[in-house]
Design an enzyme around this catalytic site. Structure first.
Site, PDB file in Angstrom:
ATOM      1  N   GLU A 169     -11.388 -34.886  -0.355  1.00 44.61           N
ATOM      2  CA  GLU A 169     -12.784 -35.304  -0.194  1.00 44.61           C
ATOM      3  C   GLU A 169     -12.891 -36.672   0.474  1.00 44.61           C
ATOM      4  O   GLU A 169     -13.860 -36.941   1.191  1.00 44.61           O
ATOM      5  CB  GLU A 169     -13.501 -35.300  -1.545  1.00 44.61           C
ATOM      6  CG  GLU A 169     -13.636 -33.917  -2.176  1.00 44.61           C
ATOM      7  CD  GLU A 169     -14.319 -32.901  -1.271  1.00 44.61           C
ATOM      8  OE1 GLU A 169     -15.191 -33.299  -0.471  1.00 44.61           O
ATOM      9  OE2 GLU A 169     -13.973 -31.712  -1.351  1.00 44.61           O
TER      10      GLU A 169
ATOM     11  N   HIS B 232     -13.139 -36.115   4.116  1.00 38.16           N
ATOM     12  CA  HIS B 232     -14.515 -35.858   4.554  1.00 38.16           C
ATOM     13  C   HIS B 232     -15.303 -37.164   4.614  1.00 38.16           C
ATOM     14  O   HIS B 232     -16.070 -37.402   5.549  1.00 38.16           O
ATOM     15  CB  HIS B 232     -15.209 -34.920   3.559  1.00 38.16           C
ATOM     16  CG  HIS B 232     -14.838 -33.484   3.691  1.00 38.16           C
ATOM     17  ND1 HIS B 232     -14.867 -32.808   4.887  1.00 38.16           N
ATOM     18  CD2 HIS B 232     -14.446 -32.568   2.756  1.00 38.16           C
ATOM     19  CE1 HIS B 232     -14.515 -31.546   4.692  1.00 38.16           C
ATOM     20  NE2 HIS B 232     -14.248 -31.381   3.415  1.00 38.16           N
TER      21      HIS B 232
END
Length: 725
Positions: A509, A512
């Site tokens: 994550e 991202h």
């Protein structure tokens, strides 16, 4: 993860942010000034009516209340509509500035309220937010259609597109994407077809929202309540206490509650000794939404497949998959299916070997049954322990949450990109245990804000994702405010210890997050993660492997009590066991990805003829050679949120497609020095900073020097022996 929420709600071609058209008439300018004055006076009662005064325009949650959302949405849509009408009806000849750029600047209020509301609804939702989502869904769909199907506006967009030869770089990319977005929305269809498109969009929006709401309801309906702690043998004391706390919170004082997560396989199944309870948990997960409780998602699955096929047909495509993948790297469903199917023989072979080992373990312990889905994880851990002498709970002791964040994820990003994360205590948040950091570049300049919402809570949707409150744009002079979500269960008391997978997800994550944080583009529609689904997972999957970098591991993998580094012997076992059970993990993913494509490569007639969701699913798995009884799809149809609630319809294959890029890029970087600032800067310059300002494969070639191959992927997953030169 999901794309910027306003891009999903309004469409990638219409990014919402502020200001009015420079070439608009004087009347429009004066009207805008009047509205700004009115908005300024209203801002005292509704915080969304003016930009936040916090750093980087971060939402001020000390002022935001639930009752602010609906009026801000209504005012935001009305304001945006007026701005769009002013652009469409501008008497000046269409230009890039007075049409495309003006659209990029429109919709500031709607952007502010959308980015906050949809993030809060997903991360800290309740009955009120879910009800409002349902009410907003058709209105937002209609608002988008009013823009994308506006013939006067489209005429201006087309005029700019037809004269695009004078443009280059980002401006050319934006014009081409904007025009393509209008055409794909139905701007060239006749009035009758557009009316049908509007109806489909409205119904689809309502149904996907209902599907997501139902998943929350199903989690409650399928809550597993256990009467005695004796049934929980295999769990730690702190885990049992967490289940007791969950039961008390749910009104079952003195009992224990297990809440299912949004996958078929449940994490707790790896530890529970009680086979009957394991079966009960697995069945609650696997059969949710099939009529086993009051909430039934089967009608939604059938109707959404039908609506999507109908829309594709209206727009001139054979199937929904053909429509969706037109703008992806794969380009055609057949390419995605071929990539997945090519992996099936090797994966199924690995699964067969894993199943033999698990069956042998069952029989060695006196079991007289064949392995079932609820047995796999439990006995796989026993096989892992025997084969590698590895105790997952022992490994957790070296993965303490705070150390993983500070000395693991943040350290790795500092070594690769030179950035630092400085914790702030003066930025309000929307819930407990959310950490906010100011991110500073290698030269000390600020990049933006990062919110870490890592712990699970009631009202948070399952899984892990990245989103943003504010996107980067030089046009709007905005810096990114990025959000990472995870569902880590915080320890009832004492330190929170993470599993290997939870640590890997945190690195993922962050990948991202940096795709949004490092964005360096002019126009908001091209910023950050506004790329195709089969490219957006590449930068995040790429970051996962830094978790296993020796330098990074040595910095964060330390015992939570003694601070001693993870022993070399244990680390060797962790690395050796990294690809254990990879056949299972890969097959459950591939099965889901192929199931998604089966639904979304149906003609309109075929989609409307689905009578039995379970029968369709079973036949689809059998047809693709992935129907292995003990290894069900990671997501079965009735809780496949990615495709029936989120934006991954016909696109769940993207994770594997992106992993091909990630594995190839990581292997390339290892061959060229590994964890260095020079390598990080090259990756940032060619990939992370570009957003959608350049064609994805060209971005990759700019970094790698060639297109990727699958060899590194197979090695990464342990599905083939490393190549020997």
């Amino acid at each position: 993860m999901r794309k910027s929420l306003i891009a999903v709600a309004i469409g990638a071609a219409i990014s919402v942010a502020a200001c009015s058209d420079k070439d608009a008439s004087q009347t429009t300018v004066e009207s805008a000034k009047t509205e700004q004055v009115a908005a300024s006076s209203l801002s005292q009662s509704n915080p969304f009516y003016a930009a936040s005064t916090l750093p980087y325009q971060a939402p001020d949650f000390t002022k935001i209340r639930f009752e602010h959302y609906q009026p801000a949405f209504e005012a935001g849509m009305a304001e945006h509509s007026k701005e769009i009408e002013a652009i469409a009806n501008n008497s000046a000849a269409p230009t890039f500035e007075n049409t495309i750029v003006a659209m990029e600047k429109a919709g500031a209020l709607l952007s502010r309220v959308s980015s906050v509301f949809y993030n809060v609804a997903g991360s800290n939702g309740n009955d009120d937010t879910r009800a409002l989502q349902g009410e907003l869904a058709p209105k937002m769909a209609q608002h988008r259609d009013n823009i994308m199907l506006n013939p006067t506006l489209f005429a201006r967009v087309k005029a700019v597109y037809d004269n695009r030869a004078e443009l280059e770089g980002e401006a050319l990319r934006l014009v081409e994407d904007t025009y393509k977005g209008f055409v794909r929305a139905g701007a060239e269809l006749d009035a009758e077809a557009q009316t049908k498109i509007r109806a489909i969009n409205s119904e689809t929006s309502s149904l996907t929202t209902e599907f997501q709401r139902n998943l929350m309801t199903l989690a409650n309906e399928n809550l597993i309540v256990v009467d005695s702690a004796d049934e929980l043998a295999g769990l730690s004391e702190s885990e049992i206490q967490s289940l007791a706390d969950a039961a008390a919170a749910a009104g079952h004082e003195g009992k224990y509650a297990i809440r299912i997560t949004n996958t078929t396989r449940q994490p707790v199944l790896a530890s529970l000794e009680n086979r009957e309870l394991r079966q009960r948990i697995w069945e609650a997960s696997a059969y949710r939404g099939t009529g086993n409780t009051a909430t039934d998602n089967r009608p939604l699955v059938k109707r959404l497949a039908e609506l999507r096929a109908q829309k594709a047909e209206l727009l001139g495509y054979d199937t929904w998959g053909d429509y969706v993948l037109e703008t992806s790297m794969a380009a055609k469903p057949a390419a995605a299916q071929a990539m997945l199917r090519d992996l099936v023989p090797a994966v199924v072979s690995n699964v067969a070997a894993e199943q033999v080992a698990i069956q042998e373990m069952i029989e060695a312990e006196g079991g007289d049954f064949e392995v079932q889905p609820w047995d796999w994880a439990y006995y796989a851990e026993k096989v892992r322990a025997e084969k590698y002498a590895l105790d997952a709970n022992e490994v957790k002791q070296y993965f303490e949450f705070n150390r993983v964040v500070e000395d693991g994820v943040f350290y790795a990003m500092n070594q690769l990109f030179g950035i630092t994360f400085e914790k702030l205590d003066n930025i309000p948040t929307y819930g407990d245990d959310i950490m906010v950091y100011e991110v500073k570049d290698v030269n000390g300049e600020t990049l933006g804000l990062f919110y870490g919402d890592w712990f699970t809570r009631d009202g948070k949707r399952g899984g892990a994702w990245m989103s943003s409150f504010v996107s980067q744009s030089h046009l709007l002079d905005s810096k990114p405010v990025i959000l990472n979500n995870q569902n880590i269960k915080k320890a009832a008391e004492g330190p929170t210890l993470l599993s290997f997978d939870e640590v890997s997800t945190m690195f993922h994550e962050m990948g991202h997050a940096l795709h949004g944080m490092f964005s360096d583009v002019m126009y908001p529609s091209l910023a950050g993660t506004s790329v195709s689904r089969d490219y957006v997972e590449f930068p995040s999957t790429f970051q996962e492997d830094w978790m296993l970098n020796e330098q990074v591991l040595n910095n964060f993998a330390k015992h939570y009590e003694t601070g001693e580094p993870i022993p070399a012997e244990l680390l060797d076992k962790v690395l050796a066991a990294k690809n254990f059970n990879m056949g299972y993990d890969t097959l459950e993913y591939i099965a889901s990805a192929l199931l998604d494509l089966e639904y979304h490569t149906l003609s309109a007639d075929a989609a409307s003829s689905i009578d039995d969701v379970a029968a369709f699913e079973a036949a689809a798995l059998e047809r693709n050679g992935v129907a292995v009884a003990a290894v069900p799809p990671r997501y079965k149809s009735t809780f496949f949120a990615h495709v029936f609630a989120g934006g991954y319809s016909a696109g769940y294959y993207a994770y594997m497609w992106s992993e091909v890029l990630a594995a190839d890029a990581f292997a390339f970087m290892q061959q060229n020095g590994g964890l260095t600032l020079e390598n990080g800067q090259a990756f940032r310059d060619t990939i992370l900073s570009k957003g959608n300002s350049k064609e994805p494969m060209q971005q990759y070639i700019d970094f790698r020097g060639q297109e990727p191959t699958v060899e590194a992927l197979l090695q990464r997953r342990g599905l083939t022996a490393p190549k020997i030169d």
